[in-house]
Design an enzyme around this catalytic site. Structure first.
Site, PDB file in Angstrom:
ATOM      1  N   GLU A 117      18.897 -13.299 -27.089  1.00  0.00           N
ATOM      2  CA  GLU A 117      19.757 -12.380 -26.331  1.00  0.00           C
ATOM      3  C   GLU A 117      21.135 -12.959 -26.045  1.00  0.00           C
ATOM      4  O   GLU A 117      21.889 -12.397 -25.267  1.00  0.00           O
ATOM      5  CB  GLU A 117      19.062 -11.910 -25.049  1.00  0.00           C
ATOM      6  N   HIS A 176       0.818  -1.208   0.000  1.00  0.00           N
ATOM      7  CA  HIS A 176       0.000   0.000   0.000  1.00  0.00           C
ATOM      8  C   HIS A 176       0.854   1.261   0.000  1.00  0.00           C
ATOM      9  O   HIS A 176       0.442   2.285  -0.528  1.00  0.00           O
ATOM     10  CB  HIS A 176      -0.962  -0.008   1.184  1.00  0.00           C
ATOM     11  N   CYS A 201      12.776  -5.976 -27.469  1.00  0.00           N
ATOM     12  CA  CYS A 201      12.332  -5.535 -26.145  1.00  0.00           C
ATOM     13  C   CYS A 201      13.463  -4.991 -25.278  1.00  0.00           C
ATOM     14  O   CYS A 201      13.268  -4.665 -24.124  1.00  0.00           O
ATOM     15  CB  CYS A 201      11.591  -6.657 -25.415  1.00  0.00           C
ATOM     16  N   ASP A 247      21.145  -7.701 -23.366  1.00  0.00           N
ATOM     17  CA  ASP A 247      22.062  -8.823 -23.160  1.00  0.00           C
ATOM     18  C   ASP A 247      22.772  -9.212 -24.442  1.00  0.00           C
ATOM     19  O   ASP A 247      23.951  -9.578 -24.417  1.00  0.00           O
ATOM     20  CB  ASP A 247      21.304 -10.033 -22.586  1.00  0.00           C
TER      21      ASP A 247
HETATM   22  C1  PEP Z   1      17.480  -7.623 -22.722  1.00  0.00           C
HETATM   23  O1  PEP Z   1      18.416  -8.305 -22.330  1.00  0.00           O
HETATM   24  O2  PEP Z   1      17.542  -6.841 -23.692  1.00  0.00           O
HETATM   25  C2  PEP Z   1      16.193  -7.676 -22.012  1.00  0.00           C
HETATM   26  C3  PEP Z   1      15.148  -7.046 -22.479  1.00  0.00           C
HETATM   27  O3  PEP Z   1      16.151  -8.354 -20.846  1.00  0.00           O
HETATM   28  P1  PEP Z   1      16.723  -7.766 -19.457  1.00  0.00           P
HETATM   29  O4  PEP Z   1      17.061  -6.322 -19.673  1.00  0.00           O
HETATM   30  O5  PEP Z   1      15.649  -7.969 -18.465  1.00  0.00           O
HETATM   31  O6  PEP Z   1      17.915  -8.630 -19.228  1.00  0.00           O
HETATM   32 MG    MG Z   2      18.054  -9.929 -20.957  1.00  0.00          MG
END
Ligand code: PEP
Ligand code: MG
Length: 588
Positions: free
Chosen positions: A428, A191, A499, A452
């Site tokens: 990655e 909370h 991502c 990564d």
């Molecule tokens: C990445 O490695 O680009 C990724 C999105 O994962 P994290 O940053 O959580 O390692």
């Molecule tokens: Mg990663």
């Protein structure tokens, strides 16, 4: 001495002020036998402290507008209700009478009984009530000892730093016009966190030991957007921070307009713009910033926030909440990526020499079938309420994909309802990149984790500031590798998302569009500007920029060329804030 800490961004905004250290360290409560003749006065002391606590809570409520509503007031009222609950008071009084003990110990004892009762409760809501009861107990103890409420003495520009903070303290704190919050522990669904957001206090939690590192009066900058806190910054930085605060304030309004744009280029090529989230509470924000889906829910934060792993039910509730609130066919739950530098308290394995190359992500999950199956079961159960995309992190060999699929298939047979899922793999590691074709044949989608992938491809530790100058999205090897991955995936007809942080970096977006990625997933705050940029550029021209960039041999040349090309082509069509952001990439 200047230092910087990274935690979890809890409540957005930035604040610049002075450290006010809130010391809520628990004093050791000793059990003292009292004389039968003083039992009555102990009971009176206790009831007096309860009364004072009630008055304190009422005085906080009185400072609010009578018409005001919200979670923060509900919590205050809940606390008053508990103080008025005869059962709690009677239990403490009974303990004082029967055990002939001091009031402090009786309170602590009754609270410990309550903790035991709650220990096996699965319901997250009830668990959070336990934290409320605890904080309330501390308030009574403080009043019992005649301690002053340290929050009442705050200066106007105070940024509160604490090991932990109770919901009541957050409310009280905001009413004293303090402007930011930074804590060691990061209970994002507590909370305290919810209230910090509800009251718009820029907050970073999960900073581990900030309360031990700062002193009262230290200058402090809280960046609630990026989850960063900077202490004892330089004179030069002050000007920069003031500017950032001003910019954030005016930018917020503008960004809302871009948030509504569709995720597509000017020549009508659809590119989904999704959000990366670390906690389910970020969904509302992601929606308001125009996220079209969740491209990656980093579930490890659900596992690292407390001393025990979340049960299947807790995970199920959390994942179901995400799908129910977001209502999108693009909800991507990434399975646990613990290991390396992320472990729940108490679960740390023996130190590894190279944690980034160690037992991390899917390696850890396949090693501990129980934890993994529990998570998969929770995801699949939640998928009965809407399709889930399951994303596997840190894959470096094909067998990891095949074994994971087998586990998902097996677990799906144990579910009563009809689960609906897709499976995807994070590309990655360099080996996964090289095996894109083979992996693509096994999965429904791919997601490139550039953070990564760059770390492993360039042999640059992503958390080591000494080599960070070598980490670049514009490195020719990185761009060529990304081009290969997307080309192979497109040939195989498997959608590709990006991502990593690269997806939210404006100057990189045309390169990714040129490669033909289908989705971009990023931190929520980057979404509106990326949408604005996408709507201003064309796929055809992006392909041209990419083609030229791929011919260049150095990072510096590539970056310079790409940034200039973007500004030349679309600079006039883009709003100033986008142009500025693109140009700042030049310096990084
Ligand atoms: C990445 O490695 O680009 C990724 C999105 O994962 P994290 O940053 O959580 O390692
Ligand atoms: Mg990663």
């Amino acid at each position: 001495m200047r230092f910087e800490l990274k935690g979890i961004a809890i409540s957005h905004g930035v604040s610049l002020g002075k450290v006010a250290l809130l010391d809520r360290t628990k004093a050791i409560v000793e059990r003292t036998k009292v004389d039968p003749s003083t039992v009555q006065s102990e009971k009176e002391r206790f009831l007096g402290a309860v009364q004072k606590s009630k008055e304190h809570l009422h005085s906080i409520i009185d400072r609010f507008d009578p018409m005001e509503k919200g979670e923060h007031l509900q919590i205050l009222n809940f606390n008053i209700m508990m103080l008025e609950d005869d059962l709690f008071c009677e239990e403490v009084i009974r303990t004082i009478e029967s055990e002939k003990v001091n009031a402090e110990w009786a309170i602590t004892y009754v609270l410990s009984l309550k903790t035991e009762e709650f220990r096996f409760v699965e319901d997250i809501y009830m668990k959070e009530r336990l934290a409320d009861i605890y904080h309330l107990g501390e308030t009574i103890l403080r009043n019992l000892r005649g301690l002053k409420d340290d929050i009442a003495d705050l200066e106007d520009d105070s940024v509160l730093v604490a090991h932990d903070i109770s919901p009541v303290d957050v409310v009280s704190f905001s009413k004293h016009r303090a402007i930011g919050l930074a804590t060691d522990v990061g209970a994002a669904t507590s909370h305290s966190a919810i209230i910090a957001r509800s009251l718009g206090i820029p907050t970073v939690m999960g900073l581990e030991d900030i309360s031990l590192k700062v002193s009262p009066g230290d200058s402090i900058f809280v960046d609630g957007y990026n989850g960063v806190v900077i202490v004892n910054f330089t004179e030069k930085e002050v000007t920069e921070f003031i500017e950032r605060r001003k910019n954030y304030d005016s930018l917020g309004k503008k960004l809302k307009r871009y948030a509504k744009l569709p995720g597509k280029t000017q020549d009508e090529v659809a590119i989904k713009v999704n959000a990366n989230i670390e906690i389910a509470d970020e969904i509302d924000l992601a929606l308001s910033y125009g996220a079209e889906g969740i491209g990656m829910y980093r579930t490890e934060f659900l596992f690292t926030r407390s001393e025990y792993f979340p049960t299947e039910r807790e995970q199920f509730e959390d994942y179901k909440n995400v799908i129910s609130v977001f209502k999108s066919p693009n909800i991507t739950i990434r399975t646990l990526d613990i290991g390396g530098d992320k472990f729940p308290p108490g679960m740390e394995p023996p130190k590894e020499l190279n944690p980034a190359l160690g037992l991390r992500g899917i390696r850890f999950s396949l090693m501990d079938a129980n934890i993994f199956r529990t998570q998969i079961r929770a995801i699949l159960k939640a998928s009965c309420f809407g399709k889930m995309r399951i994303l596997i992190p840190m894959v470096s060999s094909l067998f990891e994909v095949i074994d994971t699929k087998k586990i998902i298939q097996e677990v799906s047979g144990e579910i009563d309802c009809s689960p609906s899922w897709e499976i995807g793999v994070m590309i990655e590691t360099p080996s996964a990149a090289i095996l894109t074709s083979e992996i693509a044949e096994e999965v429904d989608f791919l997601s490139i984790g550039t953070n990564d992938l760059i770390q492993y491809t360039l042999a640059v530790d992503r958390v080591n500031e000494h080599v960070s100058y070598l980490f670049s999205h514009f490195h020719p090897a990185v761009l060529r590798l990304l081009k290969n991955i997307t080309e192979v995936a497109t040939r195989k007809g498997v959608p590709v998302s990006v991502c990593g942080e690269m997806a939210g970096q404006l100057s990189c977006v045309p390169l990714l569009v040129g490669m033909g990625v289908d989705e971009l997933s990023m931190n929520t705050h980057s979404i509106p500007m990326v949408k604005k940029l996408l709507n201003s550029i064309t796929k055809a021209e992006s392909e041209e920029i990419l083609g030229n960039a791929l011919k260049l041999k150095t990072t510096a040349d590539t970056k310079k060329y790409v940034i200039n090309a973007i500004i030349d082509k679309w600079g006039k069509a883009l709003p100033l804030e986008c142009v500025q952001e693109i140009l700042t990439d030049q310096a990084t």
